[in-house]
Design an enzyme around this catalytic site. Structure first.
Site, PDB file in Angstrom:
ATOM      1  N   GLU A 284       0.893  -1.185   0.059  1.00  0.00           N
ATOM      2  CA  GLU A 284       0.137   0.197   0.027  1.00  0.00           C
ATOM      3  C   GLU A 284       0.872   1.022   0.175  1.00  0.00           C
ATOM      4  O   GLU A 284       1.548   1.473   0.998  1.00  0.00           O
ATOM      5  CB  GLU A 284      -0.954  -0.017   1.128  1.00  0.00           C
ATOM      6  CG  GLU A 284      -1.566  -1.628   1.551  1.00  0.00           C
ATOM      7  CD  GLU A 284      -2.841  -1.553   0.490  1.00  0.00           C
ATOM      8  OE1 GLU A 284      -3.214  -0.429  -0.373  1.00  0.00           O
ATOM      9  OE2 GLU A 284      -3.377  -2.682   0.533  1.00  0.00           O
ATOM     10  N   CYS A 318      -2.279   9.087   2.788  1.00  0.00           N
ATOM     11  CA  CYS A 318      -2.196   8.420   1.466  1.00  0.00           C
ATOM     12  C   CYS A 318      -3.028   8.820   0.413  1.00  0.00           C
ATOM     13  O   CYS A 318      -2.723   8.950  -0.797  1.00  0.00           O
ATOM     14  CB  CYS A 318      -1.581   6.935   1.442  1.00  0.00           C
ATOM     15  SG  CYS A 318      -3.024   5.963   2.219  1.00  0.00           S
TER      16      CYS A 318
HETATM   17  P1  NAD Z   1       8.652   4.804   4.487  1.00  0.00           P
HETATM   18  O1  NAD Z   1       8.527   3.650   3.262  1.00  0.00           O
HETATM   19  O2  NAD Z   1       9.752   5.475   4.581  1.00  0.00           O
HETATM   20  O3  NAD Z   1       8.436   3.823   5.698  1.00  0.00           O
HETATM   21  C1  NAD Z   1       7.460   2.794   5.762  1.00  0.00           C
HETATM   22  C2  NAD Z   1       7.812   1.830   6.931  1.00  0.00           C
HETATM   23  O4  NAD Z   1       8.977   0.920   6.343  1.00  0.00           O
HETATM   24  C3  NAD Z   1       8.471   2.427   8.064  1.00  0.00           C
HETATM   25  O5  NAD Z   1       8.066   1.412   9.357  1.00  0.00           O
HETATM   26  C4  NAD Z   1      10.084   2.182   7.849  1.00  0.00           C
HETATM   27  O6  NAD Z   1      10.918   2.126   9.019  1.00  0.00           O
HETATM   28  C5  NAD Z   1      10.030   1.035   6.978  1.00  0.00           C
HETATM   29  N1  NAD Z   1      11.032   1.008   6.109  1.00  0.00           N
HETATM   30  C6  NAD Z   1      12.216   1.643   6.048  1.00  0.00           C
HETATM   31  N2  NAD Z   1      13.088   1.195   4.965  1.00  0.00           N
HETATM   32  C7  NAD Z   1      12.742  -0.057   4.841  1.00  0.00           C
HETATM   33  C8  NAD Z   1      13.558  -1.099   4.155  1.00  0.00           C
HETATM   34  N3  NAD Z   1      14.404  -0.752   3.347  1.00  0.00           N
HETATM   35  N4  NAD Z   1      12.859  -2.246   4.093  1.00  0.00           N
HETATM   36  C9  NAD Z   1      11.717  -2.499   4.789  1.00  0.00           C
HETATM   37  N5  NAD Z   1      10.934  -1.449   5.464  1.00  0.00           N
HETATM   38  C10 NAD Z   1      11.483  -0.310   5.518  1.00  0.00           C
HETATM   39  O7  NAD Z   1       7.350   5.504   4.475  1.00  0.00           O
HETATM   40  P2  NAD Z   1       6.851   6.888   5.264  1.00  0.00           P
HETATM   41  O8  NAD Z   1       7.450   7.999   4.760  1.00  0.00           O
HETATM   42  O9  NAD Z   1       6.983   6.425   6.753  1.00  0.00           O
HETATM   43  O10 NAD Z   1       5.325   6.821   4.933  1.00  0.00           O
HETATM   44  C11 NAD Z   1       4.747   7.743   4.348  1.00  0.00           C
HETATM   45  C12 NAD Z   1       4.471   6.905   2.967  1.00  0.00           C
HETATM   46  O11 NAD Z   1       3.572   6.130   2.959  1.00  0.00           O
HETATM   47  C13 NAD Z   1       3.865   7.960   2.089  1.00  0.00           C
HETATM   48  O12 NAD Z   1       4.341   7.713   0.654  1.00  0.00           O
HETATM   49  C14 NAD Z   1       2.310   7.443   1.827  1.00  0.00           C
HETATM   50  O13 NAD Z   1       1.502   7.694   0.593  1.00  0.00           O
HETATM   51  C15 NAD Z   1       2.521   6.140   2.172  1.00  0.00           C
HETATM   52  N6  NAD Z   1       1.305   5.222   2.528  1.00  0.00           N
HETATM   53  C16 NAD Z   1       0.498   4.804   1.961  1.00  0.00           C
HETATM   54  C17 NAD Z   1      -0.672   4.329   2.307  1.00  0.00           C
HETATM   55  C18 NAD Z   1      -1.663   3.253   1.590  1.00  0.00           C
HETATM   56  O14 NAD Z   1      -2.432   2.663   2.216  1.00  0.00           O
HETATM   57  N7  NAD Z   1      -1.450   3.198   0.269  1.00  0.00           N
HETATM   58  C19 NAD Z   1      -0.877   4.503   3.528  1.00  0.00           C
HETATM   59  C20 NAD Z   1      -0.347   5.093   4.338  1.00  0.00           C
HETATM   60  C21 NAD Z   1       0.855   5.921   3.865  1.00  0.00           C
END
Ligand code: NAD
Length: 547
Positions: A284, A318
């Site tokens: 997502e 999001c």
């Molecule tokens: P992010 O991708 O930086 O982090 C998300 C999660 O992944 C965190 O727990 C982070 O610690 C972890 N993570 C970071 N690097 C990783 C790796 N290499 N491998 C595995 N896990 C890792 O995202 P963010 O900035 O925390 O969140 C915002 C983003 O999330 C925005 O782009 C938003 O649109 C998206 N989002 C999407 C939805 C949806 O339902 N489509 C919902 C909420 C947020």
């Protein structure tokens, strides 16, 4: 994107005087320090799988900038232990009747509604969002708990199918739990995105190892505690905390299936790691969502809806709207109403209802927002409302901002801001609006405003997004938890909610039983005669309209 901005009326940028600033909301409620005392942090962090004397990472309360909590960090070895514990606990849970497992979700639903103030304080303390926006998380989670609590049984029950030979072969499609789900969640909706996606995984008989974002881990730990109180065996839900690029891959490394919510960039990496292990993943991811205001829209309702759609959780959602496409014939009138409402939003951060918008979560989100606005203004865009950081309210506050005259070379045009900024574009024909809405690699959510619902639904079929809301911004589709929600294109793979939201956590197993005759030459038939009998049989089955 098509240039839809021609003839945009020049709207004066508001002056820097206090008069046109968004007003501050009345305060009230407990202080962050009173709502999150050290005793609560100690109690909740006991739920983290981290052995020995783990390193502590400190989080900051976005509303005030004060220290919030020191959180023990898990190591990759702790992640391994978490999977071992979860794997040991899962078979007994998976063997329970679905209704017994679903009953835990229904008890959780009641506990959550009763004790919502505790988690509203925590969500506000960790994210800085307004209480009303924190309540949306309670709402979404309660809806998912009720839905899967009531419907898991019908999603998961054995289904009989016609077999290879009618009557003689009986086929049953069964759903088996995957095992241990690796669940990685972001900070923006810490209750909904930690437990909302975990509930169907538990209902389907799995264990979960969750890596929430460190900034919002207390909310996830609170949800875990409450679910255990509702009857979930404690080892079934492991929480590991740590640096995303270190602990995230360790989670993917051990998982039987990965449920990931976060940025498109990280999602691609997670997908590659999961693919290398041949385990499935639902992703997502981000969006650059458009709202279409058609010429026949109710402009007051559309303006109200746009405020909710663009500025809930300060745009850190999001599915929030970052592009407003308005029919030229109503654009000025719509924009005047939308801007007036936006300028009137009360900003603030008391742990109480009353603020219309809260803070951004971090300096990173504030910087990204300021960069998009400044870059656009420098290149000729006009600020219709907002446009400024508000350090007078708290370290990461930024006004809800409307930009006009945005063109393709500006970063805000195509990149996800994930902050309270929306750009307005004008269109003349529906075709033009559809082309503009679809002119992004993302495909998460869109919104259409029209008095003609049929027309709205017809237009939806031309929009390349996983959800389309007609006369609402995002909540109608997201809250319809029996229908799937997720993204097309760069916005992700797979869906939460509905049948897909729970079946993704299962393996389909077909159990076919053969009776009386084998599927091979028998009763003295030679191969040729057997083939002739079956050929005749196939013709009869088609004539009888067998499927
Ligand atoms: P992010 O991708 O930086 O982090 C998300 C999660 O992944 C965190 O727990 C982070 O610690 C972890 N993570 C970071 N690097 C990783 C790796 N290499 N491998 C595995 N896990 C890792 O995202 P963010 O900035 O925390 O969140 C915002 C983003 O999330 C925005 O782009 C938003 O649109 C998206 N989002 C999407 C939805 C949806 O339902 N489509 C919902 C909420 C947020």
């Amino acid at each position: 994107m098509t240039d839809l901005t021609a003839d945009a009326p020049a709207i004066a940028q508001p002056g820097a005087g206090a008069a046109d600033r968004n007003p501050a909301a009345p305060g009230g409620g407990r202080t962050v320090a009173a709502a999150v005392p050290p005793s609560l942090v100690t109690r909740l962090t006991a739920g983290i799988t981290a052995a020995g004397e783990p390193a502590l990472v400190e989080t900051v309360a976005p509303l005030t900038g004060e220290l919030l909590a020191g959180l023990p960090q898990s190591t990759p070895a702790d992640v391994e232990v978490a999977f071992q514990l979860a794997r040991r606990a899962q078979p007994a849970w998976g063997a329970l009747p679905v209704r017994r497992r679903a009953a835990v979700l229904l008890r959780f639903h009641d506990l959550l509604l009763k004790r919502q103030d505790e988690v509203l304080d925590l969500i506000q303390a960790e994210t800085g969002k307004a209480r009303l926006h924190a309540f949306e998380e309670v709402l979404a989670v309660a809806m998912a708990a009720r839905h899967y609590g009531r419907a898991a049984h019908s999603y998961l029950r054995d289904k009989r199918h016609g077999g290879a030979l009618p009557v003689l072969t009986q086929a049953i499609e069964a759903r088996r739990p995957k095992g241990v789900i690796g669940h990685i969640s972001p900070w923006n909706y810490p209750l909904e995105l930690s437990i909302g996606d975990a509930l169907p995984a538990f209902a389907a008989g799995n264990a979960v190892v969750n890596k929430p974002d460190t900034q919002t881990a207390l909310t996830a730990l609170w949800a875990r505690e409450l679910l255990v109180e509702a009857g979930l065996p404690a080892d079934l839900w492991q929480v590991v905390i740590g640096d995303g690029p270190v602990i995230g891959p360790a989670v993917v490394e051990h998982a039987d299936y990965v449920s990931f919510t976060g940025s498109t960039r990280t999602g691609r990496e997670v997908a590659q790691r999961a693919a290398a292990r041949l385990v499935g993943a639902s992703l997502e991811l981000g969006g650059k969502n458009a709202m279409l205001v058609l010429a026949d829209a109710d402009l007051d309702r559309a303006a109200e809806g746009a405020v909710r759609a663009c500025f809930s959780s300060a745009g850190q959602l999001c599915i929030s709207i970052e592009r407003l496409l308005v029919h030229r014939s109503v654009a000025d009138e719509f924009l005047a109403r939308f801007a007036a409402r936006t300028r009137a939003l009360r900003l603030g951060g008391g742990l109480a209802y009353g603020a219309d918008m809260g803070s951004l979560v971090s300096v990173r989100q504030l910087d990204a927002t300021v960069r998009h606005v400044e870059d656009a203004v420098k290149a000729g865009a006009t600020v219709v409302a907002g446009g400024r950081a508000r350090p007078d309210l708290g370290p990461f506050f930024h006004e809800p901002t409307i930009l006009d005259g945005v063109t393709a070379e500006m970063a805000v045009c195509a990149e996800e801001t994930f902050g309270p900024v929306v750009s307005v574009y004008r269109f003349d024909t529906e075709d033009e609006a559809v082309t503009a809405a679809n002119s992004t690699p993302y495909g998460l959510n869109s919104s259409v405003w029209t008095k003609d619902l049929r027309r709205g639904r017809q237009l939806a079929a031309r929009l390349r997004t996983g959800t389309v809301n007609v006369n609402e911004g995002y909540a109608a589709a997201y809250g319809s938890v029996s229908s799937p929600m997720g993204g097309m294109g760069d916005s992700g793979l797979g869906r939460r909610h509905g049948a897909e939201g729970i079946l993704r956590y299962t393996e389909a197993q077909t159990v076919a039983s053969q009776r009386l005759v084998p599927i091979a030459p028998a009763f003295g038939l030679d191969d040729r005669q057997f083939a002739a009998v079956l050929t005749g049989g196939l013709r009869v089955l088609k004539a009888l309209r067998f499927k």
